[in-house]
Design a protein around this motif. Structure first.
Motif, PDB file in Angstrom:
ATOM      1  N   ASP A  69       3.939  41.291 -34.339  1.00 19.33           N
ATOM      2  CA  ASP A  69       4.126  42.240 -35.439  1.00 19.33           C
ATOM      3  C   ASP A  69       2.864  43.075 -35.654  1.00 19.33           C
ATOM      4  N   GLN A  70       1.715  42.416 -35.628  1.00 26.95           N
ATOM      5  CA  GLN A  70       0.456  43.120 -35.852  1.00 26.95           C
ATOM      6  C   GLN A  70       0.129  44.038 -34.684  1.00 26.95           C
ATOM      7  N   PHE A  71       0.467  43.597 -33.462  1.00 25.05           N
ATOM      8  CA  PHE A  71       0.251  44.417 -32.266  1.00 25.05           C
ATOM      9  C   PHE A  71       1.048  45.713 -32.352  1.00 25.05           C
ATOM     10  N   LEU A  72       2.236  45.641 -32.954  1.00 28.29           N
ATOM     11  CA  LEU A  72       3.108  46.806 -33.059  1.00 28.29           C
ATOM     12  C   LEU A  72       2.767  47.683 -34.265  1.00 28.29           C
ATOM     13  N   ASP A  73       1.742  47.316 -35.005  1.00 32.65           N
ATOM     14  CA  ASP A  73       1.383  48.073 -36.203  1.00 32.65           C
ATOM     15  C   ASP A  73      -0.126  48.084 -36.396  1.00 32.65           C
ATOM     16  N   GLY A  74      -0.856  48.526 -35.374  1.00 35.99           N
ATOM     17  CA  GLY A  74      -2.308  48.591 -35.505  1.00 35.99           C
ATOM     18  C   GLY A  74      -2.994  48.805 -34.168  1.00 35.99           C
ATOM     19  N   LYS A  75      -4.223  49.288 -34.245  1.00 44.01           N
ATOM     20  CA  LYS A  75      -4.997  49.562 -33.033  1.00 44.01           C
ATOM     21  C   LYS A  75      -5.396  48.270 -32.319  1.00 44.01           C
ATOM     22  N   SER A  76      -5.430  48.355 -30.992  1.00 45.61           N
ATOM     23  CA  SER A  76      -5.849  47.217 -30.176  1.00 45.61           C
ATOM     24  C   SER A  76      -7.009  47.606 -29.276  1.00 45.61           C
ATOM     25  N   VAL A  77      -7.908  46.649 -29.072  1.00 45.90           N
ATOM     26  CA  VAL A  77      -8.939  46.751 -28.040  1.00 45.90           C
ATOM     27  C   VAL A  77      -8.586  45.756 -26.946  1.00 45.90           C
ATOM     28  N   VAL A  78      -8.743  46.166 -25.701  1.00 40.82           N
ATOM     29  CA  VAL A  78      -8.392  45.315 -24.568  1.00 40.82           C
ATOM     30  C   VAL A  78      -9.666  44.894 -23.847  1.00 40.82           C
ATOM     31  N   LEU A  79      -9.862  43.582 -23.718  1.00 42.74           N
ATOM     32  CA  LEU A  79     -11.001  43.023 -22.986  1.00 42.74           C
ATOM     33  C   LEU A  79     -10.485  42.460 -21.677  1.00 42.74           C
ATOM     34  N   VAL A  80     -11.089  42.893 -20.568  1.00 42.97           N
ATOM     35  CA  VAL A  80     -10.581  42.566 -19.240  1.00 42.97           C
ATOM     36  C   VAL A  80     -11.591  41.725 -18.480  1.00 42.97           C
ATOM     37  N   SER A  81     -11.108  40.647 -17.869  1.00 37.72           N
ATOM     38  CA  SER A  81     -11.939  39.820 -16.993  1.00 37.72           C
ATOM     39  C   SER A  81     -11.183  39.645 -15.687  1.00 37.72           C
ATOM     40  N   PHE A 125     -12.687  47.343 -22.405  1.00 43.55           N
ATOM     41  CA  PHE A 125     -14.055  46.917 -22.121  1.00 43.55           C
ATOM     42  C   PHE A 125     -14.032  45.734 -21.162  1.00 43.55           C
ATOM     43  N   ASP A 126     -15.125  45.595 -20.436  1.00 42.20           N
ATOM     44  CA  ASP A 126     -15.313  44.467 -19.531  1.00 42.20           C
ATOM     45  C   ASP A 126     -15.727  43.250 -20.352  1.00 42.20           C
ATOM     46  N   LEU A 127     -14.921  42.193 -20.332  1.00 45.38           N
ATOM     47  CA  LEU A 127     -15.211  41.003 -21.137  1.00 45.38           C
ATOM     48  C   LEU A 127     -16.594  40.444 -20.839  1.00 45.38           C
ATOM     49  N   GLU A 128     -16.986  40.427 -19.557  1.00 44.69           N
ATOM     50  CA  GLU A 128     -18.277  39.859 -19.186  1.00 44.69           C
ATOM     51  C   GLU A 128     -19.444  40.585 -19.842  1.00 44.69           C
ATOM     52  N   PRO A 147      -5.983  54.942 -20.127  1.00 45.91           N
ATOM     53  CA  PRO A 147      -6.985  54.057 -20.742  1.00 45.91           C
ATOM     54  C   PRO A 147      -8.317  54.761 -20.930  1.00 45.91           C
ATOM     55  N   GLU A 148      -9.001  54.418 -22.011  1.00 41.08           N
ATOM     56  CA  GLU A 148     -10.313  54.987 -22.289  1.00 41.08           C
ATOM     57  C   GLU A 148     -11.361  53.882 -22.304  1.00 41.08           C
ATOM     58  N   TYR A 149     -12.569  54.227 -21.844  1.00 46.45           N
ATOM     59  CA  TYR A 149     -13.671  53.269 -21.731  1.00 46.45           C
ATOM     60  C   TYR A 149     -14.879  53.805 -22.498  1.00 46.45           C
ATOM     61  N   PRO A 150     -14.809  53.833 -23.807  1.00 49.69           N
ATOM     62  CA  PRO A 150     -15.873  54.460 -24.601  1.00 49.69           C
ATOM     63  C   PRO A 150     -17.157  53.641 -24.604  1.00 49.69           C
ATOM     64  N   ASN A 167     -11.113  45.998  -9.421  1.00 47.88           N
ATOM     65  CA  ASN A 167     -12.106  45.768 -10.463  1.00 47.88           C
ATOM     66  C   ASN A 167     -11.424  45.824 -11.825  1.00 47.88           C
ATOM     67  N   TRP A 168     -12.194  45.585 -12.883  1.00 47.02           N
ATOM     68  CA  TRP A 168     -11.581  45.473 -14.205  1.00 47.02           C
ATOM     69  C   TRP A 168     -10.975  46.788 -14.670  1.00 47.02           C
ATOM     70  N   GLN A 169     -11.584  47.922 -14.292  1.00 49.13           N
ATOM     71  CA  GLN A 169     -11.031  49.214 -14.700  1.00 49.13           C
ATOM     72  C   GLN A 169      -9.736  49.527 -13.956  1.00 49.13           C
ATOM     73  N   ASP A 170      -9.651  49.119 -12.688  1.00 48.56           N
ATOM     74  CA  ASP A 170      -8.398  49.281 -11.941  1.00 48.56           C
ATOM     75  C   ASP A 170      -7.276  48.486 -12.610  1.00 48.56           C
ATOM     76  N   LEU A 171      -7.589  47.256 -13.023  1.00 50.41           N
ATOM     77  CA  LEU A 171      -6.587  46.426 -13.692  1.00 50.41           C
ATOM     78  C   LEU A 171      -6.174  47.051 -15.024  1.00 50.41           C
ATOM     79  N   ALA A 172      -7.150  47.596 -15.754  1.00 49.72           N
ATOM     80  CA  ALA A 172      -6.845  48.259 -17.024  1.00 49.72           C
ATOM     81  C   ALA A 172      -5.892  49.427 -16.815  1.00 49.72           C
ATOM     82  N   ALA A 173      -6.172  50.256 -15.795  1.00 53.32           N
ATOM     83  CA  ALA A 173      -5.323  51.412 -15.525  1.00 53.32           C
ATOM     84  C   ALA A 173      -3.918  50.982 -15.111  1.00 53.32           C
TER      85      ALA A 173
END
Length: 346
Positions: free
Chosen positions: A42-54, A87-90, A177-180, A64-70
């Motif tokens: 419910d919260q995922f469907l009603d709010g911003k998310s940040v994705v951490l990739v390992s 973002f890269d979890l590491e 995907p954006e990588y700020p 790499n992690w950006q390829d997986l994100a895309a």
């Protein structure tokens, strides 16, 4: 409703009064049920998310992690999510200072959810969705949504099914995907006082050693790093026991000065009053990230993605971090500890 003393209620008044009490109770009950039934989805469907990739880079085909994100971003959007940054979890968990900087930025951006994407060495894929904790821990153990798959197509199908038959309140979602950059971490480092030297006066004051095991000092978020994710609890406990025993053996053989093994939390003031002015610290992560965060140039020929352990010493009085003159990190924590003690002692 005001009732004067010694005034009797009529049957009609009493009926209305009881209906009022019943209606109020039902409204409170359903409000509590509504709060209790709020789920990570419910919260995922009603709010911003940040994705951490390992992502492990060894499986074929390499990714790499950006390829997986895309690759996964369209599935998260199709599911009804609003993944605003990857973002890269590491890099996020590299140090407490860095992790706190990320958390502060997430608060500023009003992030509600943390999505974790993990790719293991055998190619298996995992996803977790947690509420953002709002502090430096970033997530906390508890209720979360999760899925896993052995290939990317199945994985994306399972993620897209998150919002099946549910309405998403997320609109104007980014299509790519954006990588700020995180303010203050543009160069992937913070001013944390790392000094490329050995601390003075080790022979005068005690060195405190935290006996908390292989993962004891790591936060919950660290356990989602791809190389340790999914380990059985008994395996973790066995590794912790082995490390405690190994640390004691190495110190007996390599360190000639006073030590104090710390089994409980104490304030800096308490430690200093007990003549413990130094604390042995440890970081584990990709070698290139560790060297960059500590201000050490990456040497040619080194594998930047190799996971290594680096020991250093914190001087409590001035909060200085001594890493030694030579870079001595190693994938084997025993070798890393021995080499570090060798270079800071006569």
């Amino acid at each position: 409703m005001y009732i004067r003393e010694n005034t009797k209620l009529s049957d009609v008044d009493l009926t209305l009064f009881m209906k009022y009490i019943s209606l109020t109770g039902l409204m409170c009950f359903f409000s509590l049920v509504s709060i209790a039934q709020t789920t990570p989805v419910d919260q995922f469907l009603d709010g911003k998310s940040v994705v951490l990739v390992s992502a492990a880079t060894s499986p074929l085909p390499p990714i790499n992690w950006q390829d997986l994100a895309a690759e996964i971003h369209p599935a998260l959007v199709a599911a009804g999510g609003d993944p605003v940054a990857y973002f890269d979890l590491e890099e996020v968990i590299l140090t407490d200072a860095i992790k706190n900087a990320y958390a502060s930025h997430f608060v500023t951006r009003q992030i509600k959810n943390i999505v974790l994407l993990i790719r293991k060495e055998d190619g298996r894929l995992f996803c977790h969705i947690f509420p953002f904790s709002g502090n430096g821990n970033i997530i906390a153990p508890g209720n979360n949504w999760s899925t896993k798959a052995s290939d990317k197509d199945e994985f994306k199908e399972q993620i897209q099914a998150i919002g099946l038959n549910k309405r998403s309140e997320n609109f104007l979602v980014i299509e790519v995907p954006e990588y700020p950059a995180i303010p203050g971490l543009e160069n992937n480092s913070v001013n944390s006082g790392y000094i490329q030297a050995a601390p003075l006066n080790l022979d005068v004051f005690k060195l405190g050693i935290l006996l908390t095991g292989a993962a004891g000092n790591e936060s919950f978020l660290n356990t989602f790093r791809q190389d340790i994710y999914g380990k059985e609890q008994n395996q973790v406990m066995a590794e912790q026991r082995a490390q405690r025993e190994g640390i004691e053996q190495i110190f007996k053989a390599e360190y000639p000065f006073q030590t104090e093994f710390l089994t409980s939390s104490k304030s800096n003031q308490q430690l200093i009053s007990e003549k413990v002015q130094f604390i042995l610290m440890k970081q584990e992560g990709r070698e290139a990230d560790l060297m960059r965060s500590m201000g050490v140039p990456l040497e040619q020929g080194k594998n930047p993605d190799k996971i290594v352990v680096k020991y250093y010493i914190r001087f409590l009085v001035r909060n200085e971090l001594y890493i030694g003159e030579k870079w001595d990190a190693s994938p084997d924590w025993r070798i890393a500890l021995k080499d570090f003690l060798d270079q800071i002692t006569p």
